[in-house]
Design a protein around this motif. Structure first.
Motif, PDB file in Angstrom:
ATOM      1  N   CYS A  94      87.045  53.409  51.851  1.00 58.73           N
ATOM      2  CA  CYS A  94      86.934  53.307  53.313  1.00 58.73           C
ATOM      3  C   CYS A  94      87.460  54.561  53.988  1.00 58.73           C
ATOM      4  CB  CYS A  94      87.686  52.072  53.813  1.00 58.73           C
ATOM      5  SG  CYS A  94      86.877  50.530  53.365  1.00 58.73           S
ATOM      6  N   SER A  95      87.524  55.678  53.232  1.00 55.43           N
ATOM      7  CA  SER A  95      87.984  56.919  53.843  1.00 55.43           C
ATOM      8  C   SER A  95      87.001  57.338  54.929  1.00 55.43           C
ATOM      9  CB  SER A  95      88.154  58.015  52.797  1.00 55.43           C
ATOM     10  OG  SER A  95      86.947  58.224  52.099  1.00 55.43           O
ATOM     11  N   GLY A  96      87.558  57.821  56.026  1.00 55.15           N
ATOM     12  CA  GLY A  96      86.737  58.211  57.166  1.00 55.15           C
ATOM     13  C   GLY A  96      86.532  57.096  58.170  1.00 55.15           C
ATOM     14  N   ALA A  97      86.986  55.894  57.830  1.00 53.79           N
ATOM     15  CA  ALA A  97      86.878  54.783  58.782  1.00 53.79           C
ATOM     16  C   ALA A  97      87.940  54.936  59.863  1.00 53.79           C
ATOM     17  CB  ALA A  97      87.062  53.450  58.062  1.00 53.79           C
ATOM     18  N   SER A  98      87.709  54.305  60.993  1.00 55.95           N
ATOM     19  CA  SER A  98      88.679  54.354  62.075  1.00 55.95           C
ATOM     20  C   SER A  98      89.893  53.491  61.738  1.00 55.95           C
ATOM     21  CB  SER A  98      88.035  53.873  63.376  1.00 55.95           C
ATOM     22  OG  SER A  98      87.531  52.573  63.208  1.00 55.95           O
ATOM     23  N   GLU A  99      90.971  53.743  62.437  1.00 58.51           N
ATOM     24  CA  GLU A  99      92.175  52.931  62.269  1.00 58.51           C
ATOM     25  C   GLU A  99      91.851  51.485  62.640  1.00 58.51           C
ATOM     26  OE1 GLU A  99      96.691  52.720  64.079  1.00 58.51           O
ATOM     27  OE2 GLU A  99      95.587  54.619  64.180  1.00 58.51           O
ATOM     28  N   GLY A 100      92.344  50.559  61.844  1.00 56.99           N
ATOM     29  CA  GLY A 100      92.081  49.147  62.101  1.00 56.99           C
ATOM     30  C   GLY A 100      90.720  48.673  61.646  1.00 56.99           C
ATOM     31  N   PHE A 101      90.008  49.511  60.900  1.00 59.64           N
ATOM     32  CA  PHE A 101      88.662  49.152  60.450  1.00 59.64           C
ATOM     33  C   PHE A 101      88.650  47.836  59.684  1.00 59.64           C
ATOM     34  CE2 PHE A 101      85.705  49.406  56.761  1.00 59.64           C
ATOM     35  CZ  PHE A 101      84.509  49.257  57.450  1.00 59.64           C
ATOM     36  N   ALA A 102      89.583  47.653  58.775  1.00 56.36           N
ATOM     37  CA  ALA A 102      89.573  46.466  57.907  1.00 56.36           C
ATOM     38  C   ALA A 102      89.525  45.176  58.709  1.00 56.36           C
ATOM     39  CB  ALA A 102      90.788  46.472  56.984  1.00 56.36           C
ATOM     40  N   GLU A 103      90.257  45.113  59.799  1.00 56.15           N
ATOM     41  CA  GLU A 103      90.315  43.886  60.597  1.00 56.15           C
ATOM     42  C   GLU A 103      89.205  43.800  61.643  1.00 56.15           C
ATOM     43  OE1 GLU A 103      93.019  46.128  60.563  1.00 56.15           O
ATOM     44  OE2 GLU A 103      93.777  45.172  58.737  1.00 56.15           O
ATOM     45  N   ASN A 104      88.502  44.897  61.861  1.00 58.13           N
ATOM     46  CA  ASN A 104      87.552  44.950  62.979  1.00 58.13           C
ATOM     47  C   ASN A 104      86.114  45.184  62.554  1.00 58.13           C
ATOM     48  OD1 ASN A 104      89.177  44.633  65.478  1.00 58.13           O
ATOM     49  ND2 ASN A 104      90.352  46.259  64.483  1.00 58.13           N
ATOM     50  N   HIS A 105      85.766  44.697  61.372  1.00 60.07           N
ATOM     51  CA  HIS A 105      84.373  44.744  60.949  1.00 60.07           C
ATOM     52  C   HIS A 105      84.112  43.567  60.012  1.00 60.07           C
ATOM     53  CE1 HIS A 105      85.712  46.023  57.001  1.00 60.07           C
ATOM     54  NE2 HIS A 105      84.471  45.867  56.572  1.00 60.07           N
ATOM     55  N   ALA A 106      82.839  43.236  59.864  1.00 56.94           N
ATOM     56  CA  ALA A 106      82.430  42.204  58.904  1.00 56.94           C
ATOM     57  C   ALA A 106      80.965  42.428  58.558  1.00 56.94           C
ATOM     58  CB  ALA A 106      82.629  40.815  59.481  1.00 56.94           C
ATOM     59  N   ASN A 107      80.613  42.067  57.330  1.00 56.79           N
ATOM     60  CA  ASN A 107      79.233  42.129  56.849  1.00 56.79           C
ATOM     61  C   ASN A 107      78.868  40.775  56.270  1.00 56.79           C
ATOM     62  OD1 ASN A 107      78.987  45.079  57.146  1.00 56.79           O
ATOM     63  ND2 ASN A 107      80.433  45.157  55.462  1.00 56.79           N
ATOM     64  N   ALA A 108      77.617  40.404  56.385  1.00 54.52           N
ATOM     65  CA  ALA A 108      77.140  39.170  55.755  1.00 54.52           C
ATOM     66  C   ALA A 108      75.770  39.422  55.152  1.00 54.52           C
ATOM     67  CB  ALA A 108      77.067  38.032  56.764  1.00 54.52           C
ATOM     68  N   MET A 109      75.596  38.972  53.929  1.00 51.33           N
ATOM     69  CA  MET A 109      74.313  39.070  53.251  1.00 51.33           C
ATOM     70  C   MET A 109      73.503  37.817  53.589  1.00 51.33           C
ATOM     71  SD  MET A 109      72.609  41.123  51.206  1.00 51.33           S
ATOM     72  CE  MET A 109      73.790  42.083  50.248  1.00 51.33           C
ATOM     73  N   ILE A 110      72.286  38.018  54.061  1.00 50.08           N
ATOM     74  CA  ILE A 110      71.399  36.895  54.363  1.00 50.08           C
ATOM     75  C   ILE A 110      70.467  36.668  53.174  1.00 50.08           C
ATOM     76  CG2 ILE A 110      69.629  36.024  55.942  1.00 50.08           C
ATOM     77  CD1 ILE A 110      71.031  37.804  58.132  1.00 50.08           C
ATOM     78  N   VAL A 111      69.794  37.727  52.745  1.00 46.58           N
ATOM     79  CA  VAL A 111      68.959  37.690  51.540  1.00 46.58           C
ATOM     80  C   VAL A 111      69.408  38.825  50.647  1.00 46.58           C
ATOM     81  CG1 VAL A 111      66.632  37.985  50.628  1.00 46.58           C
ATOM     82  CG2 VAL A 111      66.967  36.698  52.744  1.00 46.58           C
ATOM     83  N   GLY A 112      69.733  38.520  49.405  1.00 47.50           N
ATOM     84  CA  GLY A 112      70.222  39.518  48.468  1.00 47.50           C
ATOM     85  C   GLY A 112      71.421  38.965  47.719  1.00 47.50           C
ATOM     86  N   PRO A 113      72.088  39.781  46.924  1.00 50.28           N
ATOM     87  CA  PRO A 113      73.221  39.298  46.129  1.00 50.28           C
ATOM     88  C   PRO A 113      74.287  38.629  46.992  1.00 50.28           C
ATOM     89  CG  PRO A 113      72.614  41.529  45.485  1.00 50.28           C
ATOM     90  CD  PRO A 113      71.823  41.200  46.716  1.00 50.28           C
ATOM     91  N   GLY A 114      74.607  37.392  46.674  1.00 50.24           N
ATOM     92  CA  GLY A 114      75.618  36.649  47.426  1.00 50.24           C
ATOM     93  C   GLY A 114      75.136  36.083  48.745  1.00 50.24           C
ATOM     94  N   GLY A 115      73.848  36.205  49.036  1.00 51.54           N
ATOM     95  CA  GLY A 115      73.321  35.734  50.312  1.00 51.54           C
ATOM     96  C   GLY A 115      72.816  34.302  50.256  1.00 51.54           C
ATOM     97  N   LEU A 116      72.233  33.871  51.362  1.00 54.91           N
ATOM     98  CA  LEU A 116      71.655  32.529  51.428  1.00 54.91           C
ATOM     99  C   LEU A 116      70.511  32.387  50.430  1.00 54.91           C
ATOM    100  CD1 LEU A 116      71.512  32.014  55.309  1.00 54.91           C
ATOM    101  CD2 LEU A 116      73.321  31.324  53.708  1.00 54.91           C
TER     102      LEU A 116
END
Length: 195
Positions: A94-116
């Motif tokens: 996560c180098s280059g991410a803004s401060e607080g990135f970990a708490e202020n982003h989220a991803n979700a897979m809809i179709v693909g590995p781990g998705g619905l």
């Protein structure tokens, strides 16, 4: 058979992506992805779950916010499946991410590995950034096209940031380093990838 809510979302996403993709590579990618998705795959029974940053969904992803019918339909159908999604934080560098990135982003897979609808070779997912958050530079072998649901900035390699408005698409070629960032408002983007 595919879950009805998921099928409705995929139909809406296909219409919006097809109408809005302009780059020839993006047009080709969108056609390939949605042609592949015409045939359903077995559905997942994975656990759903939200992260704290998902509080921004209420404000930025409300279907009534958009007066454009195709985007409104994407958001309406997205909200039908969103409670079943598993939101996750980015893993890895996560180098280059803004401060607080970990708490202020989220991803979700809809179709693909781990998705619905777990699949290999084709992915459709969603990313959410809180206000003034920079997603780190990252790369992946598959090419990718974003559908931007509200305004944000995107960059490839060391190039300048490109401002992308709501409803526009942004194409990333194979393996190119790329990043995105929100401004004073949160950013919601859908992405499709195909190997």
């Amino acid at each position: 058979m595919r879950n009805r809510a998921l099928q409705e979302f995929l139909d809406a996403a296909r219409i919006a992506y097809s109408a809005r993709a302009r780059d020839p590579n993006s047009v080709s990618l969108v056609e390939q992805v949605f042609a592949t998705l015409e045939s359903p795959a077995p559905q997942s029974q994975s656990d759903s779950g939200r992260l704290p940053v998902c509080k921004y969904l209420t404000d930025i992803a409300n279907p009534s916010v958009s007066d454009e019918p195709d985007l409104r339909q994407v958001m309406t159908t997205f909200f039908s499946i969103e409670p079943t999604l598993r939101w996750r934080r980015r893993q890895g560098d996560c180098s280059g991410a803004s401060e607080g990135f970990a708490e202020n982003h989220a991803n979700a897979m809809i179709v693909g590995p781990g998705g619905l609808e777990p699949r290999e070779g084709v992915w459709l997912g969603v990313s959410l950034l809180g206000p003034n958050v920079q997603y780190p530079n990252h790369r992946h072998p598959p090419q990718e096209t974003y559908l931007v649901m509200n305004t944000g900035d995107f960059r490839q390699g060391r190039n300048e940031w490109v401002h992308v408005a709501k409803g526009e698409t942004f194409y990333n070629p194979h393996n190119i380093p790329h990043a995105m960032r929100s401004n004073d408002l949160p950013l919601l983007v859908f992405w499709v990838l195909k190997e």
